[in-house]
Structure formats: structure tokens, C-alpha cells
Design a protein around this motif. Structure first.
Motif, PDB file in Angstrom:
ATOM      1  N   CYS A  16      36.721  44.878 -31.475  1.00 52.85           N
ATOM      2  CA  CYS A  16      36.095  43.587 -31.143  1.00 52.85           C
ATOM      3  C   CYS A  16      35.036  43.215 -32.174  1.00 52.85           C
ATOM      4  N   VAL A  17      34.256  44.198 -32.612  1.00 52.30           N
ATOM      5  CA  VAL A  17      33.241  43.940 -33.638  1.00 52.30           C
ATOM      6  C   VAL A  17      33.906  43.532 -34.951  1.00 52.30           C
ATOM      7  N   LEU A  18      35.053  44.131 -35.264  1.00 55.03           N
ATOM      8  CA  LEU A  18      35.762  43.740 -36.484  1.00 55.03           C
ATOM      9  C   LEU A  18      36.205  42.282 -36.426  1.00 55.03           C
ATOM     10  N   GLY A  25      35.550  36.827 -38.185  1.00 53.94           N
ATOM     11  CA  GLY A  25      35.342  35.468 -37.695  1.00 53.94           C
ATOM     12  C   GLY A  25      34.091  34.819 -38.263  1.00 53.94           C
ATOM     13  N   SER A  26      33.212  35.631 -38.790  1.00 52.19           N
ATOM     14  CA  SER A  26      31.968  35.118 -39.362  1.00 52.19           C
ATOM     15  C   SER A  26      32.161  34.439 -40.705  1.00 52.19           C
ATOM     16  N   THR A  27      33.368  34.477 -41.244  1.00 59.04           N
ATOM     17  CA  THR A  27      33.612  33.830 -42.537  1.00 59.04           C
ATOM     18  C   THR A  27      33.376  32.326 -42.461  1.00 59.04           C
ATOM     19  N   ILE A  28      33.397  31.786 -41.259  1.00 62.15           N
ATOM     20  CA  ILE A  28      33.174  30.355 -41.074  1.00 62.15           C
ATOM     21  C   ILE A  28      31.707  29.993 -41.329  1.00 62.15           C
ATOM     22  N   VAL A  29      30.789  30.882 -40.931  1.00 63.06           N
ATOM     23  CA  VAL A  29      29.372  30.548 -41.000  1.00 63.06           C
ATOM     24  C   VAL A  29      28.590  31.342 -42.035  1.00 63.06           C
ATOM     25  N   LEU A  30      29.147  32.426 -42.542  1.00 59.18           N
ATOM     26  CA  LEU A  30      28.426  33.276 -43.493  1.00 59.18           C
ATOM     27  C   LEU A  30      29.036  33.216 -44.873  1.00 59.18           C
ATOM     28  N   ARG A  31      28.266  33.610 -45.837  1.00 58.32           N
ATOM     29  CA  ARG A  31      28.763  33.697 -47.205  1.00 58.32           C
ATOM     30  C   ARG A  31      29.628  34.943 -47.357  1.00 58.32           C
ATOM     31  N   TRP A  32      30.401  34.983 -48.443  1.00 58.25           N
ATOM     32  CA  TRP A  32      31.359  36.072 -48.630  1.00 58.25           C
ATOM     33  C   TRP A  32      30.670  37.426 -48.749  1.00 58.25           C
ATOM     34  N   TRP A  33      29.501  37.478 -49.371  1.00 64.01           N
ATOM     35  CA  TRP A  33      28.834  38.764 -49.558  1.00 64.01           C
ATOM     36  C   TRP A  33      28.301  39.316 -48.248  1.00 64.01           C
ATOM     37  N   SER A  84      31.278  40.746 -46.465  1.00 58.97           N
ATOM     38  CA  SER A  84      31.639  42.006 -47.114  1.00 58.97           C
ATOM     39  C   SER A  84      30.725  43.138 -46.651  1.00 58.97           C
ATOM     40  N   MET A  85      29.434  42.854 -46.538  1.00 56.19           N
ATOM     41  CA  MET A  85      28.499  43.875 -46.042  1.00 56.19           C
ATOM     42  C   MET A  85      28.838  44.273 -44.605  1.00 56.19           C
ATOM     43  N   LEU A  86      29.187  43.301 -43.788  1.00 54.78           N
ATOM     44  CA  LEU A  86      29.549  43.602 -42.406  1.00 54.78           C
ATOM     45  C   LEU A  86      30.808  44.470 -42.328  1.00 54.78           C
ATOM     46  N   VAL A  87      31.789  44.177 -43.155  1.00 53.37           N
ATOM     47  CA  VAL A  87      33.031  44.946 -43.134  1.00 53.37           C
ATOM     48  C   VAL A  87      32.793  46.371 -43.641  1.00 53.37           C
ATOM     49  N   VAL A  88      31.976  46.527 -44.670  1.00 50.85           N
ATOM     50  CA  VAL A  88      31.656  47.871 -45.159  1.00 50.85           C
ATOM     51  C   VAL A  88      30.910  48.657 -44.079  1.00 50.85           C
TER      52      VAL A  88
END
Length: 71
Positions: A6-8, A13-21, A24-28
């Protein structure tokens, strides 16, 4: 483990409101939590839900922090 999935979804889903970096930090960070969950699967299964809670708290902090910083 379901909580981590669910967190993934929140992270991607945050790509809509956040920048790519930030995404990327969230996924790492999620990958670190997932590896830790795999290591703890047998010896410490009662700690796994806390990893999902940690991922959710980190997600909220990053979304709020990046949103307020880019205003």
C-alpha cells in the motif's frame, strides 16, 4: 507486507504532486523497508506492520516537506 505494498502505491501515486527526485527518494526508502521486511519475515514477524507505519509516516513527511519547500 500488504501494508508495504500500500505504501508503494502511495509512493508511485505521488508522481502527480511531487517532483521526480522526491518520488525516487521515496522508492529507495521503500526498497530499504522491503529488504528489512524480507529479513525479518521469519525471526520477527510481529515487527512487519511497524515497517508499513514507518513508510506511511515517511511518505507524509516527504509530501508535506517538499510541498512546503517548493511554494
Amino acid at each position: 507486507m500488504i501494508g508495504l505494498v500500500c505504501v508503494l502505491f502511495l509512493d508511485f501515486g505521488s508522481t502527480i504532486v511531487l517532483r521526480w527526485w522526491a518520488v525516487s527518494m521515496l522508492v529507495v526508502g521503500w526498497l530499504v523497508l522491503f529488504v528489512l521486511a524480507c529479513v525479518w519475515w521469519v525471526p520477527r514477524p510481529r515487527r512487519l506492520p511497524w515497517l508499513a507505519v514507518t513508510g506511511l509516516v515517511v511518505w507524509v513527511a516527504v509530501v508535506l516537506g517538499v510541498t512546503l519547500a517548493t511554494r
